[in-house]
Design a protein around this motif. Structure first.
Motif, mmCIF file in Angstrom:
data_model
loop_
_atom_site.group_PDB
_atom_site.id
_atom_site.type_symbol
_atom_site.label_atom_id
_atom_site.label_comp_id
_atom_site.label_asym_id
_atom_site.label_seq_id
_atom_site.Cartn_x
_atom_site.Cartn_y
_atom_site.Cartn_z
ATOM 1 N N LYS A 2 0.396 -17.630 10.452
ATOM 2 C CA LYS A 2 0.736 -17.772 9.051
ATOM 3 C C LYS A 2 -0.188 -16.904 8.221
ATOM 4 N N LEU A 294 12.674 -19.827 3.507
ATOM 5 C CA LEU A 294 12.596 -19.354 4.887
ATOM 6 C C LEU A 294 13.982 -18.870 5.309
ATOM 7 N N LYS A 296 15.053 -17.593 7.956
ATOM 8 C CA LYS A 296 15.452 -17.809 9.340
ATOM 9 C C LYS A 296 15.522 -19.287 9.716
ATOM 10 N N ASN A 300 17.212 -22.982 4.221
ATOM 11 C CA ASN A 300 16.280 -21.916 3.829
ATOM 12 C C ASN A 300 15.442 -22.241 2.592
ATOM 13 N N ASP A 330 3.390 -17.562 4.023
ATOM 14 C CA ASP A 330 4.465 -16.580 4.132
ATOM 15 C C ASP A 330 4.906 -16.460 5.593
ATOM 16 N N ASN A 331 6.206 -16.702 5.837
ATOM 17 C CA ASN A 331 6.821 -16.507 7.158
ATOM 18 C C ASN A 331 6.114 -17.257 8.295
ATOM 19 N N ASN A 333 5.811 -19.406 11.732
ATOM 20 C CA ASN A 333 6.636 -19.399 12.945
ATOM 21 C C ASN A 333 7.459 -20.683 13.052
#
Length: 382
Positions: A2, A294, A296, A300, A330-331, A333
């Motif tokens: 992260k 998110l 993915k 989302n 941000d992003n 996993n």
């Protein structure tokens, strides 16, 4: 895994005054205990200190950590209050304060936790340690691991109950830290504030009356806990907490020569705190604070909530501005379990961090399917 998002929301809260220049004037309070501390439960600010990092035997105040691990196991679902715990000879053989458990009987977690919190029962501590960890030794290992997680650098536990033993020590500061952590758990509140109760124990079903060893439960306004302790080596010890309005304080005193002295010292510290400081709550536990996007994920748009209450402590009569910053990761996993830290709210004054709370997701976050991802691409094109 992260990284912090580059966009940070900064809000000037000019209508919300704060002053963090606390006057830690120890000369204003006469404390006879060998070591003492006054700490704000919400922010962790220290308002009074006397030898707070001196390593001392804590006697039964040790049980604050024992209770913390029990309520964590309850809150996580590992155990339940109505679980039956088989009492071993090891547990029933503990000396000192006890509720007179007998080998072979079964007691509920509720009864054992009540015995620990109200009557400072050594036998109940051992019974719960064996039930949660399989053995006292493994439970003590859990206690020391938790102490390290909380940043308790002055502590080494050897048993679950504080009976005299070599190399078992902690400090006033560390006790305040673990008391503060225990008080976050609503499950423990009713046990810590019970003045008198009774339990039925033994194969003959004998009724044992319980009276809280923390006399402040009855005699001090707003008391919320926590635990007393006494041995010849440790003398009279106490972790005492109280709440008035949004202001929640914990006072720890170690090494008092008499029981009245420890209660007098703790009362003096709490009186000083309530007379001079007050807490401002900026958000409550489980408040929606931010939204994480998110692309993915199955959903989302993820709501992030405050893991705990966020409060800042001010000196009464003071007035200054402070800044609140909301940061999100941000992003991260995927997938992610519910309760994962995905951001943080931070409160600053003159670029100094004075309060913070983690932001977490309320439910599991799974990866989006191939069809979902394709549909989002199509939607974005249209």
């Amino acid at each position: 895994m992260k990284k912090m998002a580059s966009i940070v929301v900064a809000i000037l809260l000019s209508i919300m005054p704060i002053n963090i220049a606390f006057a830690n004037n120890n000369s204003t309070i006469n404390i006879s205990s060998k070591s003492a501390i006054l700490m704000d439960v919400g922010s962790g600010q220290i308002l009074y200190e006397k030898n707070i990092h001196e390593k001392l035997p804590p006697a039964s105040v040790t049980k604050v950590m024992t209770m913390l691990l029990v309520v964590e196991a309850l809150d996580s679902g590992k155990i339940k209050l109505n679980d039956n715990v088989q009492i071993t000879g090891n547990a029933s053989g503990m000396g000192g304060s006890q509720i007179f458990l007998e080998p072979g009987e079964a007691q509920t977690v509720d009864t054992l936790l009540k015995g620990i919190a109200v009557a400072s029962a050594n036998d109940a501590c051992v019974a719960m340690a064996e039930y949660i960890a399989g053995s006292v030794e493994d439970f003590v290992g859990m206690m020391n691991t938790k102490a390290k997680e909380l940043g308790m650098k002055d502590t080494n536990f050897v048993n679950t109950n504080g009976l005299p033993v070599e190399n078992h020590y902690t400090s006033a500061y560390d006790i305040a830290i673990m008391s503060k952590e225990l008080l976050k758990h609503d499950t423990i509140n009713k046990y810590l504030t019970t003045w008198m109760d009774k339990v039925v124990v033994g194969k003959k079903q004998v009724t044992v009356g319980l009276a809280n060893t923390n006399k402040m439960v009855k005699h001090y306004q707003g008391t919320t806990g926590v635990k007393t302790g006494f041995t010849q080596q440790a003398k009279y010890c106490l972790s005492a907490s109280a709440k008035r309005g949004d202001t929640h304080l914990v006072a720890v005193t170690l090494g008092a020569q008499t029981s009245p002295e420890r209660f007098k010292d703790a009362s003096s510290l709490l009186n000083f705190g309530f007379a001079n400081y007050e807490s401002i709550k900026l958000c409550s536990k489980d408040d929606n604070v931010a939204t994480l996007t998110l692309d993915k994920a199955e959903e989302n748009k993820i709501n992030l909530v405050a893991k705990d209450d966020l409060t800042v402590l001010i000196k009464k009569g003071s007035s200054k501005d402070f800044v609140k910053k909301i940061k999100v990761y941000d992003n991260p996993n995927l997938p992610l379990k519910g309760g994962t830290k995905l951001g943080q709210v931070e409160v600053y004054k003159d670029k100094k961090l004075i309060g913070k709370v983690d932001l977490v997701n309320t439910k599991d976050i799974n990866k989006a399917s191939y069809i979902q991802m394709l549909q989002r691409v199509i939607d974005s094109m249209l």
